[in-house]
Motif scaffolding. Structure first.
Motif, short mmCIF file in Angstrom:
data_model
loop_
_atom_site.label_atom_id
_atom_site.label_comp_id
_atom_site.label_asym_id
_atom_site.label_seq_id
_atom_site.Cartn_x
_atom_site.Cartn_y
_atom_site.Cartn_z
N GLU A 202 -25.61 -10.05 -27.26
CA GLU A 202 -25.14 -10.24 -25.96
C GLU A 202 -24.30 -8.80 -25.46
OE1 GLU A 202 -23.39 -13.76 -24.93
OE2 GLU A 202 -25.15 -15.04 -25.97
N GLU A 206 -25.36 -6.25 -22.55
CA GLU A 206 -24.33 -5.88 -21.32
C GLU A 206 -24.33 -4.51 -21.39
OE1 GLU A 206 -20.78 -8.04 -22.65
OE2 GLU A 206 -21.67 -9.83 -21.90
N ASP A 209 -27.20 -2.89 -19.63
CA ASP A 209 -27.07 -3.29 -18.06
C ASP A 209 -26.22 -2.15 -17.45
OD1 ASP A 209 -28.63 -5.54 -18.17
OD2 ASP A 209 -26.88 -6.66 -18.19
N ASP A 210 -25.08 -1.97 -18.10
CA ASP A 210 -24.11 -0.85 -17.79
C ASP A 210 -24.75 0.52 -17.66
OD1 ASP A 210 -21.98 0.90 -17.34
OD2 ASP A 210 -20.68 -0.19 -18.93
#
Length: 232
Positions: A202, A206, A209-210
């Motif tokens: 997870e 993230e 995504d960043d």
């Protein structure tokens, strides 16, 4: 041997190619084998299998592992799955592109194993990025970290490759970050559906995504480093 191979960015694209209007499935001769070689995740792999069954298409779910260079050199790893009756024909088609083919079960198991494989690879990239960023934050030369690990039981060629890319800020894409991000979401979705909460997966999701939001989607996935470090 009659075999049709699909390799597309995601499950929706594969489904459209095979089963959309004028799709490949309509033109496949009796007895042909469909080699589904994209990374599509669990739900899409199962749906594609159901659609193939409806059309009486012999379905081999066989995503691949490896970089752009491995693909160019015919040294991919094929994670194959499907009925025993399809395997000899599929192996003949895999031979020009694969250094190794591993059969892991019935159709759909290949896509599941690809998520396991990528989870491991992404975990290495995350750990290397964190270690390089930490070394820099502590005023150490991160190249010395790579030297410390080199030749020990903790070393891997992949660690050295991705670590060097981060240290040198050289992110020529072997595997684009945007595609890795897509796969990271597939990993987390599959884990949650199976009742698992994978903290590292997870975090990786993230950070991909960043990094994508920072504009690194076309760079190598090792540009995840920028999300860890917090730089542009």
């Amino acid at each position: 041997m009659d075999a049709d191979l699909t390799m597309a960015p995601d499950g929706a694209a594969v489904e459209q190619t095979m089963f959309g209007e004028g799709g490949v499935a309509d033109a496949m001769p009796d007895g042909a084998v469909w080699l589904q070689m994209s990374t599509v995740g669990v739900a899409s792999a199962d749906r594609l299998g159901e659609l193939a069954e409806e059309r009486a298409v012999a379905y081999v779910d066989a995503p691949v592992g490896g970089s752009k260079a491995a693909a160019e050199d015919g040294k991919l790893i094929v994670l194959a799955s499907g009925r025993e009756s399809t395997r000899k024909r599929a192996d003949s088609a895999f031979q020009p592109i694969a250094a190794k083919t591993v059969w892991v079960g019935e159709a759909g198991a290949g896509s599941r194993m690809k998520l396991v494989f990528n989870n491991w690879a992404f975990g290495i990239v995350e750990a290397v990025a964190a270690s390089v960023a930490l070394a820099e934050a502590l005023d150490l030369d991160p190249r010395d970290f790579l030297k410390v690990v080199e030749g020990t039981h903790l070393d891997t060629p992949y660690l050295q490759l991705k670590g060097s890319m981060m240290v040198e800020r050289r992110f020529d894409p072997a595997f684009k970050l945007a595609l890795a991000r897509k796969d990271a979401h597939l990993i987390v979705d599959a884990a949650r559906a199976a009742g698992l909460e994978l903290a590292l997966a997870e975090t990786v999701q993230e950070q991909f995504d960043d990094a994508l939001e920072r504009g690194h989607g076309e760079a190598d996935m090792s540009a995840l480093y920028w999300a860890v470090k917090g730089g542009a």
